[in-house]
Design a protein around this motif. Structure first.
Motif, PDB file in Angstrom:
ATOM      1  N   ILE A 150       0.856  -1.168   0.000  1.00 52.99           N
ATOM      2  CA  ILE A 150       0.000   0.000   0.000  1.00 52.99           C
ATOM      3  C   ILE A 150       0.896   1.222   0.000  1.00 52.99           C
ATOM      4  CG2 ILE A 150      -0.221  -0.152   2.523  1.00 52.99           C
ATOM      5  CD1 ILE A 150      -2.885   1.197   0.173  1.00 52.99           C
ATOM      6  N   HIS A 151       0.796   1.996  -1.050  1.00 55.62           N
ATOM      7  CA  HIS A 151       1.571   3.231  -1.078  1.00 55.62           C
ATOM      8  C   HIS A 151       0.836   4.266  -0.245  1.00 55.62           C
ATOM      9  CE1 HIS A 151       4.422   1.777  -3.934  1.00 55.62           C
ATOM     10  NE2 HIS A 151       3.439   1.291  -4.650  1.00 55.62           N
ATOM     11  N   PRO A 152       1.536   4.959   0.618  1.00 51.76           N
ATOM     12  CA  PRO A 152       0.871   5.931   1.474  1.00 51.76           C
ATOM     13  C   PRO A 152      -0.025   6.889   0.696  1.00 51.76           C
ATOM     14  CG  PRO A 152       3.135   5.667   2.142  1.00 51.76           C
ATOM     15  CD  PRO A 152       2.963   4.866   0.884  1.00 51.76           C
ATOM     16  N   GLU A 153       0.450   7.310  -0.476  1.00 50.38           N
ATOM     17  CA  GLU A 153      -0.347   8.308  -1.206  1.00 50.38           C
ATOM     18  C   GLU A 153      -1.696   7.740  -1.657  1.00 50.38           C
ATOM     19  OE1 GLU A 153       3.260   7.284  -3.835  1.00 50.38           O
ATOM     20  OE2 GLU A 153       2.718   7.388  -1.732  1.00 50.38           O
ATOM     21  N   GLN A 191      -9.343   2.437   1.055  1.00 53.14           N
ATOM     22  CA  GLN A 191      -9.134   1.669   2.265  1.00 53.14           C
ATOM     23  C   GLN A 191      -8.477   0.349   1.872  1.00 53.14           C
ATOM     24  OE1 GLN A 191      -9.458   2.800   5.140  1.00 53.14           O
ATOM     25  NE2 GLN A 191      -9.226   1.010   6.431  1.00 53.14           N
ATOM     26  N   PRO A 192      -7.237   0.094   2.294  1.00 55.80           N
ATOM     27  CA  PRO A 192      -6.601  -1.152   1.878  1.00 55.80           C
ATOM     28  C   PRO A 192      -7.278  -2.354   2.538  1.00 55.80           C
ATOM     29  CG  PRO A 192      -5.243  -0.009   3.474  1.00 55.80           C
ATOM     30  CD  PRO A 192      -6.392   0.897   3.156  1.00 55.80           C
ATOM     31  N   VAL A 193      -7.140  -3.480   1.888  1.00 60.77           N
ATOM     32  CA  VAL A 193      -7.759  -4.704   2.382  1.00 60.77           C
ATOM     33  C   VAL A 193      -7.052  -5.159   3.652  1.00 60.77           C
ATOM     34  CG1 VAL A 193      -8.145  -7.147   1.854  1.00 60.77           C
ATOM     35  CG2 VAL A 193      -8.480  -5.405   0.084  1.00 60.77           C
ATOM     36  N   ASP A 194      -7.814  -5.559   4.664  1.00 63.45           N
ATOM     37  CA  ASP A 194      -7.211  -6.068   5.890  1.00 63.45           C
ATOM     38  C   ASP A 194      -7.010  -7.587   5.736  1.00 63.45           C
ATOM     39  OD1 ASP A 194      -6.239  -6.303   8.467  1.00 63.45           O
ATOM     40  OD2 ASP A 194      -7.787  -5.009   9.305  1.00 63.45           O
ATOM     41  N   VAL A 195      -6.334  -8.137   6.707  1.00 63.11           N
ATOM     42  CA  VAL A 195      -6.122  -9.578   6.757  1.00 63.11           C
ATOM     43  C   VAL A 195      -7.474 -10.299   6.763  1.00 63.11           C
ATOM     44  CG1 VAL A 195      -5.245 -11.414   8.225  1.00 63.11           C
ATOM     45  CG2 VAL A 195      -4.009  -9.250   8.062  1.00 63.11           C
ATOM     46  N   THR A 238      -3.466  -0.092  -3.963  1.00 61.91           N
ATOM     47  CA  THR A 238      -4.626  -0.013  -3.065  1.00 61.91           C
ATOM     48  C   THR A 238      -5.041  -1.376  -2.552  1.00 61.91           C
ATOM     49  OG1 THR A 238      -6.167  -0.192  -4.909  1.00 61.91           O
ATOM     50  CG2 THR A 238      -5.559   2.029  -4.204  1.00 61.91           C
ATOM     51  N   GLU A 239      -4.246  -2.386  -2.867  1.00 68.05           N
ATOM     52  CA  GLU A 239      -4.695  -3.738  -2.560  1.00 68.05           C
ATOM     53  C   GLU A 239      -4.685  -4.078  -1.072  1.00 68.05           C
ATOM     54  OE1 GLU A 239      -3.723  -8.303  -3.942  1.00 68.05           O
ATOM     55  OE2 GLU A 239      -3.043  -6.609  -5.132  1.00 68.05           O
ATOM     56  N   GLY A 240      -3.670  -3.596  -0.352  1.00 70.97           N
ATOM     57  CA  GLY A 240      -3.586  -3.958   1.063  1.00 70.97           C
ATOM     58  C   GLY A 240      -3.058  -5.375   1.219  1.00 70.97           C
ATOM     59  N   TRP A 241      -3.470  -6.032   2.272  1.00 73.34           N
ATOM     60  CA  TRP A 241      -2.988  -7.384   2.514  1.00 73.34           C
ATOM     61  C   TRP A 241      -3.536  -8.341   1.470  1.00 73.34           C
ATOM     62  CZ3 TRP A 241       0.905  -8.064   5.607  1.00 73.34           C
ATOM     63  CH2 TRP A 241       1.109  -7.189   6.678  1.00 73.34           C
ATOM     64  N   SER A 243       5.910  -1.679   0.657  1.00 72.36           N
ATOM     65  CA  SER A 243       5.425  -3.056   0.688  1.00 72.36           C
ATOM     66  C   SER A 243       6.072  -3.773   1.860  1.00 72.36           C
ATOM     67  CB  SER A 243       5.736  -3.784  -0.628  1.00 72.36           C
ATOM     68  OG  SER A 243       7.135  -3.836  -0.828  1.00 72.36           O
ATOM     69  N   ALA A 244       5.417  -4.812   2.323  1.00 66.88           N
ATOM     70  CA  ALA A 244       5.921  -5.555   3.475  1.00 66.88           C
ATOM     71  C   ALA A 244       5.484  -7.006   3.362  1.00 66.88           C
ATOM     72  CB  ALA A 244       5.395  -4.948   4.772  1.00 66.88           C
ATOM     73  N   LEU A 245       6.126  -7.844   4.129  1.00 64.43           N
ATOM     74  CA  LEU A 245       5.800  -9.264   4.134  1.00 64.43           C
ATOM     75  C   LEU A 245       5.641  -9.703   5.582  1.00 64.43           C
ATOM     76  CD1 LEU A 245       5.706 -11.975   2.505  1.00 64.43           C
ATOM     77  CD2 LEU A 245       8.146 -12.159   2.959  1.00 64.43           C
ATOM     78  N   LEU A 246       4.541 -10.380   5.860  1.00 60.63           N
ATOM     79  CA  LEU A 246       4.332 -10.910   7.199  1.00 60.63           C
ATOM     80  C   LEU A 246       4.398 -12.421   7.092  1.00 60.63           C
ATOM     81  CD1 LEU A 246       1.451  -9.806   9.595  1.00 60.63           C
ATOM     82  CD2 LEU A 246       2.448 -12.072   9.623  1.00 60.63           C
ATOM     83  N   PHE A 247       5.250 -13.046   7.884  1.00 65.04           N
ATOM     84  CA  PHE A 247       5.292 -14.508   7.861  1.00 65.04           C
ATOM     85  C   PHE A 247       5.377 -15.045   9.277  1.00 65.04           C
ATOM     86  CE2 PHE A 247       9.813 -15.112   8.793  1.00 65.04           C
ATOM     87  CZ  PHE A 247      10.418 -13.957   8.305  1.00 65.04           C
ATOM     88  N   VAL A 248       5.016 -16.303   9.430  1.00 59.65           N
ATOM     89  CA  VAL A 248       5.092 -16.960  10.732  1.00 59.65           C
ATOM     90  C   VAL A 248       5.826 -18.283  10.542  1.00 59.65           C
ATOM     91  CG1 VAL A 248       3.795 -17.830  12.718  1.00 59.65           C
ATOM     92  CG2 VAL A 248       2.856 -15.964  11.343  1.00 59.65           C
ATOM     93  N   ILE A 249       6.840 -18.515  11.345  1.00 62.66           N
ATOM     94  CA  ILE A 249       7.491 -19.817  11.335  1.00 62.66           C
ATOM     95  C   ILE A 249       7.326 -20.431  12.720  1.00 62.66           C
ATOM     96  CG2 ILE A 249       9.105 -19.382   9.462  1.00 62.66           C
ATOM     97  CD1 ILE A 249      11.233 -18.652  11.490  1.00 62.66           C
TER      98      ILE A 249
END
Lengths: 421, 421
Positions: free
Chosen positions: A40-43, A49-53, A96-99, A211-217
């Motif tokens: 999600i680009h701040p601008e 509204q970006p998509v939530d998890v 604008t996609e969000g998660w 952009s960011a990546l969320l992962f769980v190990i």
């Protein structure tokens, strides 16, 4: 670098990423996973509204090559990982996609451009939590809402995106359930879960990651003290400072960890298991290594027994175990006449209490060990005795706390802190 | 976590990784590259001397798919990268091996286990430096020994391995020469070089990384002010603190950057291009965004002209440009009657000088812009005028400094600061 940052970026960031979009009421749910690329680009965020998890979009691509289980007696902390995880490395293109839809995938490497901001500017935060197996074989998490609350705070502080706390708990729960065969059903064993978020923007400007990546190990772990408590000796560190007011020492950021290793090695070189972080000319006792610290002490004048830990003034990690110990102490020790305090306590105060026989016990508190009893603290080259008798490896409070907390972690005692997956 | 660290680990670490193994005399050499996986377990280092960086072993695997050049006028900082880099992702297995033979490889992603310590604990440090093309078409670096000295200090502070400074300069020089077609031969243009070191151990314990990866990427960049200086306005930040005595704010660690973004965005949201970091109740002026700060001021009593920058007390990044400006000021401004000082200066002192017309000029200093003139500083909601006339975009010192430094960077003036590749 002095590249101008547009005001609307900042507004947008506060509106989108810097504030959790769902409140942190105790969720009523049932399972868990990984998240994927955020983009999600701040601008763009100011208008869309970006998509939530969204756990309902979970895709599971299980490993086709299940890992063998490690003999529980041979488990070392954070060295063996389960068969799956859940990142989706390629960042999305649509601002604008969000998660993106969460996916559980076979455990695999992350492939990242060498210019990715996580390698250069410390855009990374994480959580440490555990899944336990109860007597009925059900998988349980312990206070996951507290971890998610802190995870969102950590992310927001370094301009990474936030997310719905209940949604991520549900995903983590489903992930833990999928990997339940890795959780030994013996007391003291658990599946350590490591939710991690990293910035994945591929440019060298110091800006909020686009952009960011969320992962769980997940890593199966054994008891911290397989043969019972073993009290540790600490060295008080005053030549290096872990955290300061106005800094980020209360957040679970990668930034707070690498700089801690040298002081730990210094302490180890003189035979101490860990270092104790002092702060300021007053020599406030703050944290031990990467744990919070508790001190049980008797008042000089009145003899009043008091359990003390440092207050959350921005220099202390907001430990979930710390919070649990405070709650339990208020529930069970206050009726026994104890005073429970979140207040600043200094090394001179502690040394004086020790010299006068008023220091009852000292212990560290964290997810890995729950509690870690302390025998002595070396301060200015002199040992400060922390109240244990020679044959004792733990004080009474540490021992009782471990029992109380484990009863809730393993579901022996049904409690709202235990989340059944 | 409270896992005991063995004393011999600490000794070994100090002996091997924590101390540069070669002294930092000004090297006499000629070119550059990437480094690869380092692998040395501290326990092994106590008996075996790990291999240092060895330019004679350089392997070049050039890209077979050369990237097209970007029109110089369209270059944005750190967004376009050259065709090659040099990491060797797989860490070595042999604990006594030390640095592996360096390789220049086609630009490619890094493939890393999600448990890799760089993603969790901030084991990362970097440098920012540039390669310039002189009138004869030769490629030149600017004071690379200063960058290497700082790189080694940064690495050692977070228990990453150190290396031979002249050897890495030679490798970087060969790399810059290989990529010379990406360096536009116009004044103000250069090839930004980003040496980076990351910890690559794949375990979640907070310990010194047993392996690391050193890589260098390169990005062609244009002049910071393509149409001449443009003075910036700053907002003084007192609610957040970048660095603390005893902390790591003087090192070029990833840990120091992510936490800076929100205060920058806050400043931007009120229309300021950058934030100015104040420190302590005295409101010491420390750094601007990610640059050092210089203040030219007249003494209240004597009228003595003084160029001031904050001293290296552990809270200030040891900027190469800062050092160059101090050297040039001592060489060229002192004979003109200027006093040159590394001393603490407070915001009240600066505001008073401004109000009394004694504030001559203020400018930031860093690799990206060389100098960045400041028009005003917003302090407690009030603008502090920094001495520029309305039509001016730079003070005289900033302007002259830029000219003096560029003359040495581009080789117009032969000087020991310029390293011919």
């Amino acid at each position: 670098m002095l590249r101008p940052l547009l005001p609307r970026c900042a507004r947008a960031l506060r509106a989108s990423a810097a504030t959790p979009r769902l409140s942190y009421t105790l969720p009523t749910f049932s399972s868990q996973v990984t998240r994927r690329a955020y983009s999600i680009h701040p601008e763009a965020a100011s208008t869309a509204q970006p998509v939530d998890v969204d756990p309902s979009k979970l895709v599971i691509q299980k490993t086709q090559d299940p890992k063998p289980l490690v003999d529980p007696s041979g488990l070392l902390f954070g060295r063996n990982f389960t068969g799956n995880l859940f990142p989706d490395p390629p960042p999305t293109k649509n601002p604008t996609e969000g998660w993106r839809a969460p996916t559980i995938q076979p455990y695999q490497n992350l492939s990242l451009d060498p210019a990715t901001c996580v390698f250069h500017y410390g855009f990374e935060c994480f959580e440490g939590m555990k899944a336990y197996k109860d007597k009925a074989g059900k998988v349980r998490l312990f206070r996951p809402d507290k971890n998610m609350e802190r995870f969102n705070k950590s992310a927001a502080r370094i301009a990474l995106p936030t997310f719905s706390s209940p949604a991520l708990i549900e995903l983590i729960s489903r992930f833990a359930t999928l990997e339940e065969r890795f959780i030994p059903d013996q007391r003291g064993y658990s599946l350590y879960l490591r939710p991690t978020m990293i910035g994945t923007q591929k440019t060298l400007g110091v800006t909020p990651p686009g952009s960011a990546l969320l992962f769980v190990i997940a890593s199966p772990v054994g008891p911290y003290y397989p043969t019972g408590f073993k009290a540790v000796s600490l060295e008080a560190t005053d030549y290096a400072v872990r955290a300061w007011p106005g800094g980020v020492g209360d957040k679970k950021l990668g930034a707070n960890y690498a700089p801690c290793v040298l002081p730990q090695l210094e302490a180890a070189s003189r035979g101490f298991q860990q270092n104790l972080w002092l702060f300021g000319p007053e020599q406030y006792v703050t944290e031990v290594g990467t744990m919070n610290l508790f001190v049980a002490i008797k008042d000089k004048e009145t003899g009043q027994k008091e359990l003390v830990t440092a207050p959350l003034d921005g220099t202390i990690l907001e430990g979930v175990t710390r919070d649990s110990i405070l709650s339990l102490a208020r529930e069970k020790l206050v009726p026994e006449g104890w005073l429970v305090s979140e207040r600043k306590i200094t090394m001179p105060e502690l040394a004086e209490a020790s010299a006068e026989g008023r220091l009852i016990e000292v212990f560290g508190a964290g997810t890995a060990a729950i509690v870690s009893p302390v025998r002595t603290i070396s301060w200015k080259g002199q040992p400060v005795d922390c109240g244990l008798k020679e044959h004792e490896e733990s004080g009474k409070i540490a021992l009782r706390m471990k029992g109380w907390i484990e009863a809730r972690q393993y579901g022996d005692e049904e409690h709202e802190w235990s989340y059944v997956c």
